[in-house]
Design an enzyme around this catalytic site. Sequence first.
Site: not given
Length: 327
Positions: A12, A16, A18-19, A37, A57, A96, A254
């Site tokens: 989280c 994740a 924001r975009r 986690r 997970y 990435k 970005t």
Amino acid sequence: MPEDVRIGLLGCSSIAARRFLPALAASPARLTAVAARDAGRAAEFAARFGGTPARDYRELLERDDVDAVYVSVHTGGHAALARAALAAGKHALVEKPLATTEADGAAVLAAARAAGRVVMENRMFVHHGQHATAAGLVADGAIGELRVLSAAMAIPPLPAGDIRHRADLGGGALLDVGYYPLHAALLHLAGPLAVVGATRQTDPRYDVEVGGAALLRDATGVAAHLTYGFTHAYRSSYELWGERGRIVLERAFTPAAGWQPVLRLERQDRVELRTLPAEDHFVGALGEFLAAVRGERDLAAHGERTLAGLALIDAIRAASARTGVSE
């Protein structure tokens, strides 16, 4: 594979929220499960964005309502979590870089082939149309023969406790922001690229580099000057310098989804500014991944570029270690 690919979120993170998740909401795919986690953080994300929170997970990877996962944990955890997802029969879109070394990246790609599943590094910036526009101008001879590429990605100093200052979590400026100028070179120059030299900047408080620079050369002799760091005023740009002019893109790596890039084309007798359309490159990257999951796109070339990038990271790391450091 159904059109509405079911996505599980592993990690989280800020990126994740924001975009990626806004891009997912605009796609035909849907979020079905969330894990972090901290189970409490997963519950908060699920309440905000949808999906069912998982305890961890492993629980998410065991769910039968998850076809694919988006891996957005600390960089040092990307490869292992991607392999775990593939072993569980899930496709994986991984933030990435895919791994911290070429060897680990190759292991992930091999695991995907063995499992018959898709794995893709989220190299989102290349899906913005500004880069194709720049490449098209070079191909059309707008600046003559390309001689030099200069690229930079740097951000202001991070808080002392930021995870990007920790080597055990895959931190360091090279993996985090150096990735961008390196892939700009891979995007525009003729491979294979060779590292001519590199240097790095350190800070005695941390066990990772906080900045650096590298000089690369492509197969035709064109040079690439790359700069990156955590100790600079913000910069996200590259320049293509040819025999008769140059092309400059600011906010190259970005840009916000609503940002309209301005391409600067300089020639001997004039300067031309071109305002380009706004695009959400996360939407483009997610679209390519979903197409591959549906069997509509072959990602072999994408995987090769991923490994080429990781090989250059290894080489820059080794070259900067030989050169020495500055503090």
